[in-house]
Design an enzyme around this catalytic site. Structure first.
Site, PDB file in Angstrom:
ATOM      1  N   LEU A   1     -30.976  -9.496 -16.743  1.00 14.83           N
ATOM      2  CA  LEU A   1     -31.987  -8.814 -15.943  1.00 14.83           C
ATOM      3  C   LEU A   1     -33.370  -9.760 -16.050  1.00 14.83           C
ATOM      4  CD1 LEU A   1     -31.846  -5.011 -16.667  1.00 14.83           C
ATOM      5  CD2 LEU A   1     -30.986  -6.085 -14.721  1.00 14.83           C
ATOM      6  N   ASP A   2     -33.873  -9.978 -15.037  1.00 18.09           N
ATOM      7  CA  ASP A   2     -35.005 -10.954 -14.932  1.00 18.09           C
ATOM      8  C   ASP A   2     -36.246 -10.312 -15.820  1.00 18.09           C
ATOM      9  OD1 ASP A   2     -34.010 -12.559 -13.090  1.00 18.09           O
ATOM     10  OD2 ASP A   2     -34.896 -11.672 -11.383  1.00 18.09           O
ATOM     11  N   LYS A   3     -36.967 -11.247 -16.418  1.00 20.68           N
ATOM     12  CA  LYS A   3     -38.034 -10.843 -17.291  1.00 20.68           C
ATOM     13  C   LYS A   3     -38.693  -9.749 -16.829  1.00 20.68           C
ATOM     14  CE  LYS A   3     -41.720 -12.953 -20.082  1.00 20.68           C
ATOM     15  NZ  LYS A   3     -42.342 -14.137 -20.524  1.00 20.68           N
TER      16      LYS A   3
ATOM     17  N   THR B   1     -37.758  -7.452 -14.774  1.00 22.57           N
ATOM     18  CA  THR B   1     -36.864  -6.236 -14.292  1.00 22.57           C
ATOM     19  C   THR B   1     -36.845  -5.385 -15.372  1.00 22.57           C
ATOM     20  OG1 THR B   1     -36.085  -7.739 -12.501  1.00 22.57           O
ATOM     21  CG2 THR B   1     -34.689  -5.906 -12.943  1.00 22.57           C
TER      22      THR B   1
ATOM     23  N   HIS C   1     -31.953 -14.622  -9.622  1.00 19.58           N
ATOM     24  CA  HIS C   1     -32.662 -13.818  -8.860  1.00 19.58           C
ATOM     25  C   HIS C   1     -32.046 -13.427  -7.592  1.00 19.58           C
ATOM     26  CE1 HIS C   1     -35.725 -15.042 -11.417  1.00 19.58           C
ATOM     27  NE2 HIS C   1     -35.811 -16.140 -11.239  1.00 19.58           N
TER      28      HIS C   1
END
Length: 244
Positions: free
Chosen positions: A105-107, A109, A190
């Site tokens: 998961l993105d930072k 998110t 992303h």
């Protein structure tokens, strides 16, 4: 389970570093099959031998499976020299060599993340061929209507020409910003943010709610985790949507 060195076996169960468990062994705090074992290099089958550490019976588990409610600001990685990682948040009792986040998961998110040391499980879960969907809730700028929903269903083409697999998009709440849910069965870099960008929307907040039929435990505060049972692991593969 094959035999392995006692110090390596104990370390793999989250009982400390090799140096720390060696100290436990050499000081007589480990009993194997009724006898004190002071040789770190001795080899045992963890599933067959009865091992007591400081008087407590050790239940050896080859693999570890954790559900985490990933918080914002933490990197989905095993280690990072500059940032705190999700593995850094795992309590000592579940720490063991080889833990990694199954997918990322993105930072910025948050939400459901599975952490494990079982590479085969992670591969099956992440393979687009398995069509295991991941459901997210997003707060977006812009407006979503029928044409945008149909574009997601047909498979969004990203700005670099990459064709995404069909996805499901649903509006949950309208207003100055819109709250939507989106389901995808792949995990390109992303991806969700880039998909919304193609329909002139910016993602302001993003949270993963479920993987397959396994839903995020609402009792888990951000940064907390717990073990996942075998039944829960099977839920990951119970729900998928057709990409045909």
């Amino acid at each position: 389970m094959a035999k392995e060195r006692l110090d390596k076996l104990l370390s793999s169960q989250g009982l400390g570093s090799r140096k720390e468990v060696t100290r436990l062994i050499r000081t007589g705090q480990v009993v194997v099959d009724g006898n004190v074992e002071k040789r770190p290099e001795s080899k045992w089958d963890g599933e067959k031998a009865e091992i007591l550490v400081q008087g407590n019976l050790l239940s050896v588990q080859k693999f570890c499976y954790l559900m985490m409610n990933k918080p914002k600001g933490v990197v989905s990685a095993s280690r990072d020299p500059r940032c705190k990682t999700v593995v850094d948040l795992v309590p000592d009792k579940w720490r063991r060599p080889g833990l990694f986040p199954a997918g990322r998961l993105d930072k910025d998110t948050e939400g459901l993340l599975i952490i494990t040391n079982d590479g085969d499980f992670a591969h099956r879960m992440l393979s687009p061929k398995k069509h295991v969907f991941k459901r997210y809730e997003a707060v977006i700028s812009g407006t979503v209507g029928v044409p945008e929903i149909q574009r997601f269903q047909a498979g969004i083409v990203l700005s670099d020409g990459t064709k995404c697999l069909p996805a499901q998009l649903q509006v949950m709440e309208r207003g100055e910003t819109e709250r939507v849910q989106v389901e995808i069965c792949e995990g390109k870099f992303h991806q969700i943010k880039r998909m919304f960008h193609t329909i002139s929307c910016d993602v302001l907040q993003l949270k993963r709610l479920s993987i397959g039929a396994l839903e995020l435990d609402r009792a888990l505060e951000p940064g907390m985790c717990r073990e996942i049972s075998e039944e829960e692991r099977n839920l990951v593969f119970l729900r998928a949507f057709s990409t045909k």
